[in-house]
Motif scaffolding. Structure first.
Motif, short mmCIF file in Angstrom:
data_model
loop_
_atom_site.label_atom_id
_atom_site.label_comp_id
_atom_site.label_asym_id
_atom_site.label_seq_id
_atom_site.Cartn_x
_atom_site.Cartn_y
_atom_site.Cartn_z
N PRO A 1 40.77 35.62 41.47
CA PRO A 1 39.68 35.08 40.66
C PRO A 1 38.69 36.13 40.16
N LYS A 2 38.36 37.12 41.03
CA LYS A 2 37.40 38.14 40.61
C LYS A 2 37.96 39.00 39.48
N ALA A 3 39.23 39.37 39.58
CA ALA A 3 39.86 40.18 38.53
C ALA A 3 39.97 39.37 37.23
N ALA A 4 40.34 38.09 37.36
CA ALA A 4 40.45 37.22 36.16
C ALA A 4 39.10 37.08 35.48
N LEU A 5 38.05 36.93 36.29
CA LEU A 5 36.69 36.81 35.76
C LEU A 5 36.27 38.10 35.06
N ASP B 1 40.46 34.64 22.94
CA ASP B 1 41.21 35.05 21.75
C ASP B 1 41.63 36.51 21.87
N GLN B 2 40.70 37.36 22.31
CA GLN B 2 41.01 38.79 22.46
C GLN B 2 42.04 39.02 23.56
N LEU B 3 41.97 38.23 24.62
CA LEU B 3 42.96 38.34 25.70
C LEU B 3 44.35 37.98 25.17
N ALA B 4 44.43 36.87 24.44
CA ALA B 4 45.72 36.45 23.86
C ALA B 4 46.28 37.53 22.93
N LEU B 5 45.41 38.15 22.13
CA LEU B 5 45.84 39.22 21.24
C LEU B 5 46.39 40.40 22.03
N SER B 6 45.69 40.75 23.12
CA SER B 6 46.14 41.87 23.95
C SER B 6 47.52 41.60 24.54
N ILE B 7 47.75 40.37 24.97
CA ILE B 7 49.03 40.01 25.58
C ILE B 7 50.13 40.01 24.54
N VAL B 8 49.88 39.34 23.41
CA VAL B 8 50.90 39.23 22.37
C VAL B 8 51.29 40.59 21.82
N THR B 9 50.29 41.49 21.67
CA THR B 9 50.57 42.81 21.09
C THR B 9 50.91 43.87 22.13
N GLY B 10 50.86 43.50 23.42
CA GLY B 10 51.18 44.46 24.48
C GLY B 10 50.15 45.57 24.62
N ASP B 11 48.90 45.27 24.34
CA ASP B 11 47.81 46.25 24.36
C ASP B 11 47.29 46.46 25.78
N GLU B 12 47.89 47.43 26.49
CA GLU B 12 47.49 47.73 27.87
C GLU B 12 46.08 48.28 27.95
N LYS B 13 45.70 49.08 26.96
CA LYS B 13 44.41 49.77 27.00
C LYS B 13 43.23 48.81 27.08
N SER B 14 43.34 47.69 26.38
CA SER B 14 42.22 46.73 26.43
C SER B 14 42.08 46.13 27.82
N LEU B 15 43.17 46.06 28.58
CA LEU B 15 43.12 45.52 29.94
C LEU B 15 42.71 46.58 30.95
N PRO C 1 36.97 47.11 34.60
CA PRO C 1 36.84 47.67 35.95
C PRO C 1 37.74 46.94 36.95
N GLY C 2 38.50 47.73 37.72
CA GLY C 2 39.37 47.16 38.75
C GLY C 2 40.77 46.79 38.27
N ILE C 3 41.04 46.96 36.98
CA ILE C 3 42.38 46.64 36.45
C ILE C 3 43.09 47.95 36.12
N GLY C 4 44.10 48.26 36.92
CA GLY C 4 44.87 49.48 36.70
C GLY C 4 46.05 49.24 35.77
N LYS C 5 46.78 50.30 35.51
CA LYS C 5 47.90 50.24 34.58
C LYS C 5 48.99 49.26 35.04
N LYS C 6 49.30 49.29 36.35
CA LYS C 6 50.36 48.41 36.86
C LYS C 6 50.00 46.93 36.70
N ILE C 7 48.75 46.59 37.02
CA ILE C 7 48.32 45.18 36.88
C ILE C 7 48.32 44.79 35.41
N ALA C 8 47.83 45.70 34.55
CA ALA C 8 47.80 45.42 33.11
C ALA C 8 49.21 45.15 32.59
N GLN C 9 50.17 45.99 33.01
CA GLN C 9 51.56 45.80 32.58
C GLN C 9 52.12 44.48 33.10
#
Length: 197
Positions: A82-86, A95-109, A113-121
């Motif tokens: 929950p804390k990471a999701a928040l 909307d921006q989250l959906a765009l990041s997912i659809v376009t595979g934009d790891e950098k925005s994730l 803070p607290g979201i590393g590359k593995k979690i973003a992927q």
């Protein structure tokens, strides 16, 4: 289980809003976006999610159903609590989250803070699949309405809009006439503007 709380905003703090409902103050952990919509002493309605673990009950509240839906979707990803999701939803809109997912934009994730590359992927991998499954359901619900072509950018845009909680009719109408050669992000922006009117 609570679906929403509706009352007067009693307190506002960092990532927290207290909603007074008939003399009972519900402390809801929330996002920056929701906090920006609230004013102390005014009426507010927050869509809620109750997270229970061991002997702790945490209530999360959101100003829109799209934000609540995105929060639940993030909780479905292995390793995202929950804390990471928040934190993710505090860094941008659903909307921006959906765009990041659809376009595979790891950098925005990974900028959260607290979201590393593995979690973003993992978020992108698992939720892109979820978007695809929701699109299958979306296609089935479309019936005889002007169908969204299978595959391609238009379908990706429709998937992102479906995850945000828009109905098949709203999505079909919003994407009607949108140039399929545009980037997916631009198609979604145009559709969202049409639905906001």
């Amino acid at each position: 289980m609570y679906y929403y709380v509706n009352g007067t905003v009693a307190e506002i703090g960092p990532n927290l809003a207290v909603i007074d409902c008939g003399g009972v103050g519900y402390a809801c952990a929330t996002t920056n976006y929701t906090l920006a919509q609230l004013k102390r002493g005014e009426q507010a309605k927050l869509y809620t999610y109750l997270h229970v673990r061991e002997e702790i009950f945490d209530l999360y509240g959101f100003s829109t159903q799209a934000e609540l839906s995105s929060f639940k979707m993030l909780l479905g990803v292995s390793g995202v609590g929950p804390k990471a999701a928040l934190a993710i939803l505090s860094s941008g809109t659903p909307d921006q989250l959906a765009l990041s997912i659809v376009t595979g934009d790891e950098k925005s994730l990974t900028g959260v803070p607290g979201i590393g590359k593995k979690i973003a992927q993992r978020i992108i991998l698992e939720l892109k699949d979820k978007l695809a499954k929701e699109q299958t359901g979306f296609d089935a619900r479309m019936g005889t309405l002007s169908p969204i072509p299978a595959g391609g950018k238009t379908q990706e845009a429709a998937s992102a809009l479906a995850v945000l909680g828009y109905s098949s009719q709203e999505i079909s109408a919003a994407l009607k006439g949108v140039d399929a050669a545009l980037p997916v992000e631009e198609m979604i922006r145009i559709a969202l503007k049409k639905m906001a009117r």
